[in-house]
Design a protein around this motif. Structure first.
Motif, PDB file in Angstrom:
ATOM      1  N   VAL A  34       0.554  -1.588   0.382  1.00  0.00           N
ATOM      2  CA  VAL A  34      -0.197   0.275   0.068  1.00  0.00           C
ATOM      3  C   VAL A  34       1.461   0.817  -0.618  1.00  0.00           C
ATOM      4  CG1 VAL A  34      -1.701   1.071   1.069  1.00  0.00           C
ATOM      5  CG2 VAL A  34      -1.842  -1.283   0.852  1.00  0.00           C
ATOM      6  N   VAL A  35       1.641   1.201   0.774  1.00  0.00           N
ATOM      7  CA  VAL A  35       2.499   2.416   1.141  1.00  0.00           C
ATOM      8  C   VAL A  35       3.614   2.731  -0.344  1.00  0.00           C
ATOM      9  CG1 VAL A  35       4.400   3.806   2.187  1.00  0.00           C
ATOM     10  CG2 VAL A  35       2.612   2.631   3.902  1.00  0.00           C
ATOM     11  N   SER A  36       4.083   1.490  -1.147  1.00  0.00           N
ATOM     12  CA  SER A  36       5.004   1.764  -2.084  1.00  0.00           C
ATOM     13  C   SER A  36       3.975   2.181  -3.698  1.00  0.00           C
ATOM     14  CB  SER A  36       5.298   0.031  -2.547  1.00  0.00           C
ATOM     15  OG  SER A  36       4.614  -0.555  -2.722  1.00  0.00           O
ATOM     16  N   GLY A  37       2.372   1.659  -3.199  1.00  0.00           N
ATOM     17  CA  GLY A  37       2.036   2.126  -4.089  1.00  0.00           C
ATOM     18  C   GLY A  37       1.802   3.749  -4.346  1.00  0.00           C
ATOM     19  N   ILE A  38       1.586   4.072  -3.482  1.00  0.00           N
ATOM     20  CA  ILE A  38       1.074   5.412  -3.047  1.00  0.00           C
ATOM     21  C   ILE A  38       2.474   5.966  -3.366  1.00  0.00           C
ATOM     22  CG2 ILE A  38       1.251   7.392  -1.375  1.00  0.00           C
ATOM     23  CD1 ILE A  38      -1.099   4.928   0.128  1.00  0.00           C
ATOM     24  N   ILE A  39       3.349   5.795  -2.722  1.00  0.00           N
ATOM     25  CA  ILE A  39       4.488   6.581  -3.805  1.00  0.00           C
ATOM     26  C   ILE A  39       5.003   5.920  -4.712  1.00  0.00           C
ATOM     27  CG2 ILE A  39       7.043   5.931  -3.151  1.00  0.00           C
ATOM     28  CD1 ILE A  39       7.121   5.641  -0.454  1.00  0.00           C
ATOM     29  N   ALA A  40       4.829   4.989  -6.038  1.00  0.00           N
ATOM     30  CA  ALA A  40       4.773   4.988  -7.266  1.00  0.00           C
ATOM     31  C   ALA A  40       3.830   6.331  -7.287  1.00  0.00           C
ATOM     32  CB  ALA A  40       4.692   3.708  -7.403  1.00  0.00           C
ATOM     33  N   TRP A  41       2.441   6.006  -7.577  1.00  0.00           N
ATOM     34  CA  TRP A  41       1.663   6.102  -8.386  1.00  0.00           C
ATOM     35  C   TRP A  41       1.962   7.627  -8.437  1.00  0.00           C
ATOM     36  CZ3 TRP A  41      -0.019   3.716 -12.484  1.00  0.00           C
ATOM     37  CH2 TRP A  41      -0.711   3.024 -12.100  1.00  0.00           C
ATOM     38  N   THR A  42       2.650   8.445  -7.106  1.00  0.00           N
ATOM     39  CA  THR A  42       3.008   9.962  -7.564  1.00  0.00           C
ATOM     40  C   THR A  42       4.105  10.758  -7.941  1.00  0.00           C
ATOM     41  OG1 THR A  42       1.825   9.886  -4.685  1.00  0.00           O
ATOM     42  CG2 THR A  42       3.644  11.225  -5.479  1.00  0.00           C
ATOM     43  N   LEU A  43       5.441   9.044  -7.602  1.00  0.00           N
ATOM     44  CA  LEU A  43       5.995   9.343  -8.659  1.00  0.00           C
ATOM     45  C   LEU A  43       5.931   9.622 -10.484  1.00  0.00           C
ATOM     46  CD1 LEU A  43       9.344   9.756  -8.724  1.00  0.00           C
ATOM     47  CD2 LEU A  43       9.602   7.609  -8.692  1.00  0.00           C
ATOM     48  N   PHE A  44       5.148   8.554 -10.650  1.00  0.00           N
ATOM     49  CA  PHE A  44       5.102   8.607 -11.652  1.00  0.00           C
ATOM     50  C   PHE A  44       3.810   9.620 -12.507  1.00  0.00           C
ATOM     51  CE2 PHE A  44       5.857   3.377 -11.440  1.00  0.00           C
ATOM     52  CZ  PHE A  44       6.940   3.566 -11.729  1.00  0.00           C
ATOM     53  N   GLY A  45       3.424   9.714 -11.625  1.00  0.00           N
ATOM     54  CA  GLY A  45       2.081  11.249 -12.047  1.00  0.00           C
ATOM     55  C   GLY A  45       2.731  12.158 -12.041  1.00  0.00           C
ATOM     56  N   PHE A  46       3.927  12.753 -11.300  1.00  0.00           N
ATOM     57  CA  PHE A  46       4.691  13.734 -11.013  1.00  0.00           C
ATOM     58  C   PHE A  46       5.667  13.570 -12.908  1.00  0.00           C
ATOM     59  CE2 PHE A  46       8.676  15.708 -10.199  1.00  0.00           C
ATOM     60  CZ  PHE A  46       8.113  17.692 -10.048  1.00  0.00           C
ATOM     61  N   ILE A  47       6.231  12.526 -13.069  1.00  0.00           N
ATOM     62  CA  ILE A  47       7.127  11.871 -13.983  1.00  0.00           C
ATOM     63  C   ILE A  47       6.202  12.828 -15.183  1.00  0.00           C
ATOM     64  CG2 ILE A  47       8.079  10.232 -15.181  1.00  0.00           C
ATOM     65  CD1 ILE A  47       8.824   9.633 -13.046  1.00  0.00           C
ATOM     66  N   PHE A  48       4.567  12.133 -15.715  1.00  0.00           N
ATOM     67  CA  PHE A  48       3.675  12.606 -16.507  1.00  0.00           C
ATOM     68  C   PHE A  48       3.798  13.883 -16.508  1.00  0.00           C
ATOM     69  CE2 PHE A  48       1.943   7.664 -16.977  1.00  0.00           C
ATOM     70  CZ  PHE A  48       3.585   7.077 -17.795  1.00  0.00           C
ATOM     71  N   TYR A  49       3.256  14.865 -15.625  1.00  0.00           N
ATOM     72  CA  TYR A  49       3.391  15.963 -15.753  1.00  0.00           C
ATOM     73  C   TYR A  49       4.620  16.865 -15.832  1.00  0.00           C
ATOM     74  CZ  TYR A  49       2.292  20.385 -13.458  1.00  0.00           C
ATOM     75  OH  TYR A  49       2.131  21.731 -12.686  1.00  0.00           O
ATOM     76  N   MET A  50       5.280  16.148 -15.758  1.00  0.00           N
ATOM     77  CA  MET A  50       6.402  17.375 -16.031  1.00  0.00           C
ATOM     78  C   MET A  50       7.222  17.024 -17.544  1.00  0.00           C
ATOM     79  SD  MET A  50       7.677  18.476 -13.247  1.00  0.00           S
ATOM     80  CE  MET A  50       8.857  19.664 -14.033  1.00  0.00           C
ATOM     81  N   LYS A  51       6.568  15.603 -18.306  1.00  0.00           N
ATOM     82  CA  LYS A  51       6.468  15.054 -19.330  1.00  0.00           C
ATOM     83  C   LYS A  51       5.395  16.023 -20.368  1.00  0.00           C
ATOM     84  CE  LYS A  51       9.610  13.075 -21.099  1.00  0.00           C
ATOM     85  NZ  LYS A  51      10.736  14.020 -21.452  1.00  0.00           N
ATOM     86  N   LEU A  80       1.385  -9.255  -8.748  1.00  0.00           N
ATOM     87  CA  LEU A  80       0.565  -9.418  -9.774  1.00  0.00           C
ATOM     88  C   LEU A  80       1.371  -7.953 -10.512  1.00  0.00           C
ATOM     89  CD1 LEU A  80      -2.511 -10.479 -10.987  1.00  0.00           C
ATOM     90  CD2 LEU A  80      -0.772 -11.587 -11.525  1.00  0.00           C
ATOM     91  N   PRO A  81       2.116  -7.880 -11.136  1.00  0.00           N
ATOM     92  CA  PRO A  81       3.949  -6.363 -12.148  1.00  0.00           C
ATOM     93  C   PRO A  81       2.011  -5.440 -12.051  1.00  0.00           C
ATOM     94  CG  PRO A  81       3.750  -8.851 -13.700  1.00  0.00           C
ATOM     95  CD  PRO A  81       2.397  -9.268 -12.549  1.00  0.00           C
ATOM     96  N   GLU A  82       1.398  -5.318 -11.890  1.00  0.00           N
ATOM     97  CA  GLU A  82       0.838  -3.466 -12.446  1.00  0.00           C
ATOM     98  C   GLU A  82       1.517  -2.694 -12.585  1.00  0.00           C
ATOM     99  OE1 GLU A  82       0.412  -3.258  -7.480  1.00  0.00           O
ATOM    100  OE2 GLU A  82       0.571  -4.736  -8.340  1.00  0.00           O
ATOM    101  N   PHE A  83       2.275  -2.206 -11.736  1.00  0.00           N
ATOM    102  CA  PHE A  83       3.115  -1.233 -12.418  1.00  0.00           C
ATOM    103  C   PHE A  83       3.939  -1.123 -14.075  1.00  0.00           C
ATOM    104  CE2 PHE A  83       3.368  -0.696  -7.405  1.00  0.00           C
ATOM    105  CZ  PHE A  83       2.339   0.278  -7.076  1.00  0.00           C
ATOM    106  N   THR A  84       4.724  -2.228 -13.939  1.00  0.00           N
ATOM    107  CA  THR A  84       5.340  -3.091 -15.422  1.00  0.00           C
ATOM    108  C   THR A  84       4.421  -2.878 -16.122  1.00  0.00           C
ATOM    109  OG1 THR A  84       7.648  -3.945 -13.743  1.00  0.00           O
ATOM    110  CG2 THR A  84       7.091  -3.768 -16.357  1.00  0.00           C
TER     111      THR A  84
END
Length: 116
Positions: A34-51, A80-84
């Protein structure tokens, strides 16, 4: 996106897929997922926003991301490898859109920047 340029380079795609795979490995631990999911979605969302990629303007990207988030919260399916998978599908969709825009620019001579 500049004229004739892709949103994500090959290196950036590889790096994002590697980070997504790392988050998938970390998410195998039941409580940590749950914690890694929150961090991952925040990080990927920020990267998408920056791009310059907005998930709210691309319903197919948002739908895939929400589906993966739900799968990640289900205890048995969180292995399951949902992030990848979501990063791979989203990068493929973004690259297809970039290629379509580059082809349109070649045929019409008008870039997306000048149409805005």
């Amino acid at each position: 996106m500049a004229q004739g340029k892709k949103t994500f380079s090959g290196f950036e795609i590889s790096a994002l897929l590697g980070v997504a795979a790392l988050f998938d490995v970390i998410s195998a631990v039941p409580v940590v997922n749950v914690v890694s999911g929150i961090i991952a979605w925040t990080l990927f969302g920020f990267i998408f926003y920056m791009k310059g990629v907005s998930l709210t303007k691309h319903p197919q990207l948002l739908g895939k991301s929400v589906a993966a988030l739900i799968v990640g919260l289900i205890p048995v399916l969180s292995v399951l490898p949902e992030f990848t998978l979501v990063m791979f599908l989203n990068m493929r969709s973004i690259n297809k859109k970039d290629m379509k825009e580059m082809k349109t620019e070649e045929t019409t001579g008008v870039s997306r920047i000048t149409r805005m």
